[in-house]
Design a protein around this motif. Structure first.
Motif, PDB file in Angstrom:
ATOM      1  N   ALA A 104       0.948  -1.237  -0.015  1.00  9.68           N
ATOM      2  CA  ALA A 104      -0.100   0.095   0.070  1.00  9.68           C
ATOM      3  C   ALA A 104       0.964   1.275  -0.007  1.00  9.68           C
ATOM      4  O   ALA A 104       0.808   2.334  -0.639  1.00  9.68           O
ATOM      5  N   LEU A 105       1.847   1.279   0.844  1.00  8.74           N
ATOM      6  CA  LEU A 105       2.759   2.356   0.738  1.00  8.74           C
ATOM      7  C   LEU A 105       3.434   2.591  -0.406  1.00  8.74           C
ATOM      8  O   LEU A 105       3.568   3.811  -0.994  1.00  8.74           O
ATOM      9  N   GLU A 142       3.110   7.079  -6.721  1.00 12.25           N
ATOM     10  CA  GLU A 142       1.966   8.007  -7.225  1.00 12.25           C
ATOM     11  C   GLU A 142       2.523   9.373  -6.916  1.00 12.25           C
ATOM     12  O   GLU A 142       2.499  10.435  -7.673  1.00 12.25           O
ATOM     13  N   GLY A 143       2.945   9.777  -5.577  1.00 10.48           N
ATOM     14  CA  GLY A 143       3.382  10.750  -5.131  1.00 10.48           C
ATOM     15  C   GLY A 143       4.578  11.266  -5.969  1.00 10.48           C
ATOM     16  O   GLY A 143       4.862  12.485  -6.326  1.00 10.48           O
ATOM     17  N   SER A 166       1.228   4.191  -2.894  1.00 10.93           N
ATOM     18  CA  SER A 166       1.204   5.739  -2.576  1.00 10.93           C
ATOM     19  C   SER A 166       2.397   6.603  -2.954  1.00 10.93           C
ATOM     20  O   SER A 166       2.532   7.705  -3.547  1.00 10.93           O
TER      21      SER A 166
END
Length: 307
Positions: free
Chosen positions: A70-71, A77-78, A74
């Protein structure tokens, strides 16, 4: 909650992203020009700060845990968003944007055919063409340069690009069917193509054309009406009627014999196209070189054309 409130280093996230992408600390260290032990320490520190286990150590590598997956999504994407923003900002900084406002006709028949020459000379300038038919007020259009059509009063003190010189034009097939058309009386009898004035354009229309030459207006039932000049020109090429053609715009079509000009019925007015510096206080090099380039193709100073 911000990163700083949890004391999470952005560099730790970068190391995590690399390790998660490779699923191998040694390969990640090679990419980051670091060591395997340094990558392992950074990942362990991040896990302690988050209170989460991000990797399971397996034979010859690692695999992401569910929180790690999950991290990783993210963080990727960031970072992608940050990289796109930086690229856009750098591109904008490197390539100045020049906004040019004009009408459909000038853009289609004069500017676009010549624009490759400007872009070849100045490839670092990003040119944006804005079209707004018939609107003379350029001040609220977000333009750097406006090429506008107006009468002698409106263009006073503005460099002229083209003086208004019109002549009836039609397709060769239409002239073969309806010709010869060598006087105003015969012109009034044939199907005419006209541009509506519902958008406020100041171009010469058929009633104004006939009035300027001291002749009765055309028969209303003989007209075919358009609200777009390039479409009207295509209709003339297709043989659907006679249109008013503007020298400087339709010259190439005349040279290629796609249109035939009725030269004996030519008319000049005091109107024309002018080149406006929409923001004189802005002395950007991009605008300066465009103004110099565009006026090289002008008719010259603001002279009143003879009728």
């Amino acid at each position: 909650m911000s990163l700083t409130s949890k004391h999470i280093s952005p560099n730790g996230l970068r190391v995590f992203e690399s390790a998660a992408r490779h699923l191998n600390f040694t390969a990640s260290a090679r990419e980051l020009r670091s060591t395997q032990s340094a990558v392992s320490q950074q990942v362990r520190a991040l896990e302690e700060q988050l209170g989460l286990k991000l990797f399971d150590r397996v034979y010859r590598g690692v695999q992401l845990t569910e929180p790690g997956q999950a991290l990783f999504a993210s963080v990727q994407e960031g970072f992608a968003t940050i990289e796109k923003t930086i690229a856009r900002l750098q591109q904008h900084h490197r390539n100045p944007q020049l906004n040019i406002l004009t009408d459909f006709s000038l853009a289609t028949y004069w500017l676009l055919p010549r624009l490759p020459d400007f872009r070849k000379q100045h490839p670092h300038i990003d040119v944006r063409i804005m079209t707004n038919q018939g609107v003379f007020d350029w001040r609220k259009q977000g333009a750097d340069v406006a090429i506008v059509f107006g009468d002698q009063r409106e263009l006073e003190g503005i460099p002229r690009l083209l003086n208004e010189e019109v002549l009836p034009v039609c397709g060769p097939g239409f002239l073969s069917q309806y010709g010869p058309i060598d006087d105003l009386a015969r012109l009034r009898e044939v199907p005419l193509l006209t541009l509506t004035a519902d958008q406020g354009q100041r171009w010469l229309d058929w009633p104004g054309y006939f009035e300027s030459l001291g002749a009765p207006p055309p028969l209303a039932h003989s007209e075919l009406t358009f609200n777009n000049y390039p479409l009207l020109v295509q209709a003339a090429i297709a043989g659907q009627g006679v249109a008013l053609g503007w020298r400087g715009l339709i010259d190439d079509l005349l040279e290629r014999r796609m249109l035939v000009g009725l030269d004996q019925l030519r008319l000049g007015t005091t109107s024309g196209y002018g080149v406006v510096d929409a923001h004189p206080e802005d002395v950007s090099p991009a605008k300066r070189v465009f103004l110099e380039w565009v006026l090289l193709d002008s008719d010259g100073p603001s002279e009143t054309p003879s009728q």
